[in-house]
Design a protein around this motif. Structure first.
Motif, PDB file in Angstrom:
ATOM      1  N   ILE A  10       0.867  -1.173   0.000  1.00 35.50           N
ATOM      2  CA  ILE A  10       0.000   0.000   0.000  1.00 35.50           C
ATOM      3  C   ILE A  10       0.902   1.221   0.000  1.00 35.50           C
ATOM      4  N   LEU A  11       0.687   2.105  -0.962  1.00 35.89           N
ATOM      5  CA  LEU A  11       1.399   3.383  -1.014  1.00 35.89           C
ATOM      6  C   LEU A  11       0.493   4.423  -0.371  1.00 35.89           C
ATOM      7  N   ALA A  12       1.001   5.098   0.636  1.00 34.31           N
ATOM      8  CA  ALA A  12       0.216   6.103   1.342  1.00 34.31           C
ATOM      9  C   ALA A  12       0.942   7.433   1.300  1.00 34.31           C
ATOM     10  N   GLY A  13       0.183   8.504   1.140  1.00 32.44           N
ATOM     11  CA  GLY A  13       0.756   9.840   1.188  1.00 32.44           C
ATOM     12  C   GLY A  13       1.005  10.240   2.636  1.00 32.44           C
ATOM     13  N   THR A  14       1.957  11.115   2.846  1.00 29.69           N
ATOM     14  CA  THR A  14       2.217  11.636   4.179  1.00 29.69           C
ATOM     15  C   THR A  14       1.482  12.960   4.300  1.00 29.69           C
ATOM     16  N   GLY A  15       0.679  13.098   5.322  1.00 32.37           N
ATOM     17  CA  GLY A  15      -0.065  14.331   5.510  1.00 32.37           C
ATOM     18  C   GLY A  15      -1.270  14.461   4.593  1.00 32.37           C
ATOM     19  N   SER A  16      -1.730  13.348   4.028  1.00 31.76           N
ATOM     20  CA  SER A  16      -2.918  13.376   3.170  1.00 31.76           C
ATOM     21  C   SER A  16      -3.673  12.064   3.365  1.00 31.76           C
ATOM     22  N   ASP A  17      -4.865  11.991   2.812  1.00 36.90           N
ATOM     23  CA  ASP A  17      -5.629  10.748   2.928  1.00 36.90           C
ATOM     24  C   ASP A  17      -5.443   9.862   1.702  1.00 36.90           C
ATOM     25  N   PHE A  18      -4.379  10.111   0.923  1.00 33.53           N
ATOM     26  CA  PHE A  18      -4.100   9.307  -0.268  1.00 33.53           C
ATOM     27  C   PHE A  18      -3.557   7.942   0.126  1.00 33.53           C
ATOM     28  N   TYR A  19      -4.082   6.911  -0.498  1.00 36.31           N
ATOM     29  CA  TYR A  19      -3.512   5.576  -0.403  1.00 36.31           C
ATOM     30  C   TYR A  19      -3.918   4.801  -1.651  1.00 36.31           C
ATOM     31  N   ALA A  20      -3.092   3.840  -2.019  1.00 35.55           N
ATOM     32  CA  ALA A  20      -3.394   3.027  -3.192  1.00 35.55           C
ATOM     33  C   ALA A  20      -2.804   1.640  -2.999  1.00 35.55           C
ATOM     34  N   ASP A  21      -3.612   0.612  -3.281  1.00 36.73           N
ATOM     35  CA  ASP A  21      -3.119  -0.764  -3.292  1.00 36.73           C
ATOM     36  C   ASP A  21      -2.272  -0.944  -4.544  1.00 36.73           C
ATOM     37  N   ALA A  22      -1.156  -1.644  -4.411  1.00 39.16           N
ATOM     38  CA  ALA A  22      -0.254  -1.794  -5.547  1.00 39.16           C
ATOM     39  C   ALA A  22       0.507  -3.112  -5.470  1.00 39.16           C
ATOM     40  N   GLU A  23       1.135  -3.433  -6.586  1.00 37.99           N
ATOM     41  CA  GLU A  23       2.034  -4.582  -6.662  1.00 37.99           C
ATOM     42  C   GLU A  23       3.410  -4.069  -7.058  1.00 37.99           C
ATOM     43  N   VAL A  24       4.447  -4.608  -6.416  1.00 40.22           N
ATOM     44  CA  VAL A  24       5.816  -4.249  -6.766  1.00 40.22           C
ATOM     45  C   VAL A  24       6.144  -4.902  -8.108  1.00 40.22           C
ATOM     46  N   VAL A  25       6.539  -4.088  -9.080  1.00 39.84           N
ATOM     47  CA  VAL A  25       6.899  -4.590 -10.407  1.00 39.84           C
ATOM     48  C   VAL A  25       8.399  -4.842 -10.477  1.00 39.84           C
ATOM     49  N   TYR A  26       9.188  -3.938  -9.913  1.00 41.98           N
ATOM     50  CA  TYR A  26      10.639  -4.114  -9.895  1.00 41.98           C
ATOM     51  C   TYR A  26      11.223  -3.396  -8.687  1.00 41.98           C
ATOM     52  N   CYS A  27      12.433  -3.808  -8.328  1.00 42.65           N
ATOM     53  CA  CYS A  27      13.209  -3.139  -7.289  1.00 42.65           C
ATOM     54  C   CYS A  27      14.655  -3.180  -7.764  1.00 42.65           C
ATOM     55  N   GLN A  28      15.250  -2.003  -7.962  1.00 47.37           N
ATOM     56  CA  GLN A  28      16.620  -1.962  -8.460  1.00 47.37           C
ATOM     57  C   GLN A  28      17.445  -0.959  -7.661  1.00 47.37           C
ATOM     58  N   HIS A  29      18.700  -1.318  -7.423  1.00 44.01           N
ATOM     59  CA  HIS A  29      19.610  -0.412  -6.721  1.00 44.01           C
ATOM     60  C   HIS A  29      19.948   0.747  -7.652  1.00 44.01           C
ATOM     61  N   VAL A  30      19.833   1.966  -7.153  1.00 49.19           N
ATOM     62  CA  VAL A  30      20.157   3.129  -7.978  1.00 49.19           C
ATOM     63  C   VAL A  30      21.394   3.859  -7.466  1.00 49.19           C
ATOM     64  N   ARG A  31      21.666   3.742  -6.184  1.00 46.98           N
ATOM     65  CA  ARG A  31      22.898   4.272  -5.606  1.00 46.98           C
ATOM     66  C   ARG A  31      23.056   3.639  -4.223  1.00 46.98           C
ATOM     67  N   ASP A  32      24.148   3.911  -3.584  1.00 47.08           N
ATOM     68  CA  ASP A  32      24.459   3.285  -2.305  1.00 47.08           C
ATOM     69  C   ASP A  32      23.328   3.460  -1.295  1.00 47.08           C
ATOM     70  N   GLY A  33      22.733   2.346  -0.891  1.00 48.50           N
ATOM     71  CA  GLY A  33      21.693   2.372   0.122  1.00 48.50           C
ATOM     72  C   GLY A  33      20.316   2.814  -0.349  1.00 48.50           C
ATOM     73  N   ILE A  34      20.140   3.019  -1.651  1.00 44.54           N
ATOM     74  CA  ILE A  34      18.847   3.472  -2.187  1.00 44.54           C
ATOM     75  C   ILE A  34      18.409   2.543  -3.321  1.00 44.54           C
ATOM     76  N   CYS A  35      17.147   2.140  -3.270  1.00 44.63           N
ATOM     77  CA  CYS A  35      16.550   1.339  -4.336  1.00 44.63           C
ATOM     78  C   CYS A  35      15.373   2.099  -4.929  1.00 44.63           C
ATOM     79  N   ALA A  36      15.139   1.898  -6.208  1.00 44.45           N
ATOM     80  CA  ALA A  36      13.951   2.425  -6.876  1.00 44.45           C
ATOM     81  C   ALA A  36      12.977   1.264  -7.009  1.00 44.45           C
ATOM     82  N   VAL A  37      11.729   1.511  -6.616  1.00 45.22           N
ATOM     83  CA  VAL A  37      10.694   0.483  -6.687  1.00 45.22           C
ATOM     84  C   VAL A  37       9.599   0.973  -7.619  1.00 45.22           C
ATOM     85  N   GLY A  38       9.290   0.154  -8.614  1.00 47.93           N
ATOM     86  CA  GLY A  38       8.192   0.451  -9.523  1.00 47.93           C
ATOM     87  C   GLY A  38       6.933  -0.213  -9.013  1.00 47.93           C
ATOM     88  N   LEU A  39       5.857   0.556  -8.922  1.00 48.21           N
ATOM     89  CA  LEU A  39       4.587   0.050  -8.416  1.00 48.21           C
ATOM     90  C   LEU A  39       3.517   0.133  -9.501  1.00 48.21           C
TER      91      LEU A  39
END
Length: 100
Positions: free
Chosen positions: A55-84
């Motif tokens: 579930i992706l949720a906004g901070t400070g808002s009532d936004f939320y969305a159910d999702a599936e992780v499509v990919y997870c890839q390292h983009v730099r030291d200690g950080i990954c990009a996740v496609g939903l």
């Protein structure tokens, strides 16, 4: 031959949270990089497994969305990009509601 995305993605930098459906996994604060009615790309500090339900949720808002992780890839030291990919397409007004 068609190239590129079919829908517009909005480049953003928004704070959010990614919550796994696994009770053992703690929610993670994320940076939402881009967003469309069909999905999002978020930056995280931990790896997320493809095909995981989240579930992706906004901070400070009532936004939320159910999702599936499509990919997870390292983009730099200690950080990954996740496609939903959202389970259902969002109403454009819900996406625009995240912007101040």
């Amino acid at each position: 031959m068609e190239t590129g995305r079919r829908e517009h993605r909005t480049a953003v930098t928004l704070a959010g949270r990614l919550l796994g459906t696994d009770a053992l996994r703690e929610p993670e604060h994320v940076s939402i990089e881009n967003l469309s009615i069909h999905g999002a790309r978020v930056l995280v500090h931990r790896e997320w497994q493809p095909r995981s339900h989240v579930i992706l949720a906004g901070t400070g808002s009532d936004f939320y969305a159910d999702a599936e992780v499509v990919y997870c890839q390292h983009v730099r030291d200690g950080i990954c990009a996740v496609g939903l990919q959202f389970t259902r397409a969002l109403e454009p007004s819900r996406v625009m509601g995240l912007f101040p």
